[in-house]
Enzyme design. Structure first.
Site: not given
Lengths: 356, 356
Positions: A70, A72, A96, A126-127, A155, A329
């Protein structure tokens, strides 16, 4: 428009990707740059769907490998542009998963003669909530784009193979009472007090540990939110506990719901969200070949990832990427630069069929 | 400007008062009307402080009786103007406490020769935070205005005497854990789960019942709010339970805090708000004379009221009013019209010294 030079090394490419902000819903600049760079290679069929980009070889190979990641990130937290200390590269998305995306772009550029046909999928959103997920949208718009004998999601896994994934479901467990003035509390029924047994059951819950294909899945049932209360002088009539059940892929979503309802028997339980996990599928020949080629440790994926979307179509799917999942995150998110190169190296070995 | 005709009967006056909206902070129109009506009588010393009005006789009597009531209401809920069904008068403030204010105004008009000197206090902002309370402001600005041998609050009591009042305190009981991704919950410590023991203690709490001067005070310790949670995939690191302790007036605020801390021993407990109760003080001659003159039942006041502000100055204080305390703050708030006349009658007997 931002541009990407795919001839850079993977760490430099990670830097460039991090410095093009792409918080969920705002991936356009980055998707434009990725699309343009892949077009420039001249040997891939490139398609665009929203802010997802799909690039494929059509070499007539026996098998097709899907590699996906992903574009994003979660919201930026004073951590863009990136910086490094010589060993670690810091910034939003470093783990990530822009380091994984960088490895994908490097390999798309450098592996001119792959042993399998390849499909590169770069996608958006995706987030955020599943209804916005770019991979799910691709599957709705043209499911054939996801087809492959195996799918590899880049990932963050810390450079090991993480197989399958656990399922996740959320439910609201609710107590109901009667309002009353708190000066005459015996005229009411306190819904917050009535939640004592919900919390006691959670506190004493014994989570299963399940072994499948040599991977150990450890379940967990947790309160992630609790709320109740009307005013400082009112006996509350409703209390809600939101629970999140992370379940091993030997249970399907229905069985997981059934289990949670049993745990909270006697209470009103409403399932609000549920996503099945994915079995590791390491018995599948394509997956076994991938694991053998990489020669890195294999373990269970405990978080839910988009491998489950491939698994739902019967495509074995694994996670393998350079980022550290424990840093995802976080404000201090970073990636060890040497693992970016190492991930590129082992994937190149697999894709090119070179002896290790 | 709205005007009030004090020669109307008490029910008609209640209607007029209800139809002049006076939600807390917006009492000016009503305070203006009350002030002007009392000035018109010509035999009271009338003072204005913000939206509070104080009117006093200065007849040189041996004792002074304070009669007090608040002008404000909770927010209107489609229940103004008032209406009736022949027996019940419906509308915002009918019970809490414009029927009481109407009785005060009627008596101020009709009792020309009271046996005691009288102080009539009409004040603002009783239904909101204590820092805005008009009676508290009067006490700060000129404490002598509150002076009396006994104070009678015309809060809704359903026509009985409610003596003293319970104290009230609020505290936050907090649990602290560690955040983690809910897919790897064993790396964290769930603060919501840790609150199980707080709720269990509340659920099993045995509240005291205390008799003082023949009045029964029933305590209560209740959660009035609970909150915790970060996101649907995060093990929460904080959970807060707000508790409200309603305590009999044989404990002071400090003892009440101490008790709550003991109940939640082992948890972080922060007292956020505390107001002592008021002993019934029925042994005081002025209070005993009031009770004897009215000849109505006497019971404990369980809610906290402004009697505690008088009690803090050593002035015995009781609640007596026509409204129904169980209807206060409700959309369907109403008052039985006959109880308005009855309250006026028994108070007139007491104030005029007429044999019953």
């Amino acid at each position: 428009m931002a541009t990407l030079d795919l001839s850079l090394d993977a760490v430099s490419l990670t830097r460039a990707l991090v410095d093009i902000p792409s918080v969920s819903g705002n991936e356009k600049d980055l998707a434009d740059a990725v699309e343009a760079a892949l077009q420039t290679l001249g040997r891939l069929e490139v398609r665009r769907d929203g802010d997802a980009v799909v690039a494929r070889t059509n070499l007539g190979r026996d098998e097709r490998v899907v590699l996906a990641g992903h574009l994003d990130t979660v919201p930026i937290a004073d951590n863009v542009p990136c910086h490094d200390d010589g060993e670690l590269l810091y910034g939003c998305g470093t783990s990530d998963m822009k380091s994984g995306v960088a490895v994908m772009l490097r390999l798309a550029e450098s592996i001119a003669e792959p042993v399998h046909d390849l499909t590169w999928i770069f996608y958006d959103n995706e987030e955020v909530e599943s209804s916005r997920n770019g991979l799910a949208r691709l599957a709705r718009n043209d499911r054939s784009l996801l087809y492959g004998d195996i799918a590899v999601l880049l990932e963050p896994t810390g450079g090991v193979v993480e197989a399958g994934c656990q399922g996740t479901m959320r439910a609201i467990v609710r107590t109901v009472g009667h309002r009353a003035h708190s000066a005459r509390s015996w005229l009411g029924a306190n819904a917050i007090h009535a939640a004592a047994s919900i919390l006691t059951r959670l506190e004493s819950y014994a989570a299963r540990t399940v072994d499948i294909d040599g991977c150990t899945y450890r379940e967990g049932l947790n309160a992630v939110r609790i709320s109740g209360g009307v005013a400082g002088n009112v006996i509350p009539d409703v209390c809600e506990v939101e629970v999140n059940f992370r379940f091993a892929p030997d249970r399907d979503a229905e069985q997981a719901s059934e289990h949670v309802r049993e745990v909270f028997e006697g209470f009103e339980t409403q399932v609000t969200d549920s996503a099945a996990g994915a079995l590791p599928g390491l018995g599948d020949p394509a997956a076994a070949a991938f694991v053998a080629a990489l020669g890195v440790p294999v373990q269970a994926k405990l978080g839910w990832t988009d491998v489950a979307r491939f698994a739902a179509f019967g495509i074995p799917a694994v996670n393998f990427g350079p980022g550290d999942p424990n840093l995802a995150h976080k404000r201090e998110e970073h990636v060890r630069m040497s693992t970016i190169h190492e991930s590129e190296r082992v994937l190149a070995t697999y894709l090119s069929g070179t002896a290790r």
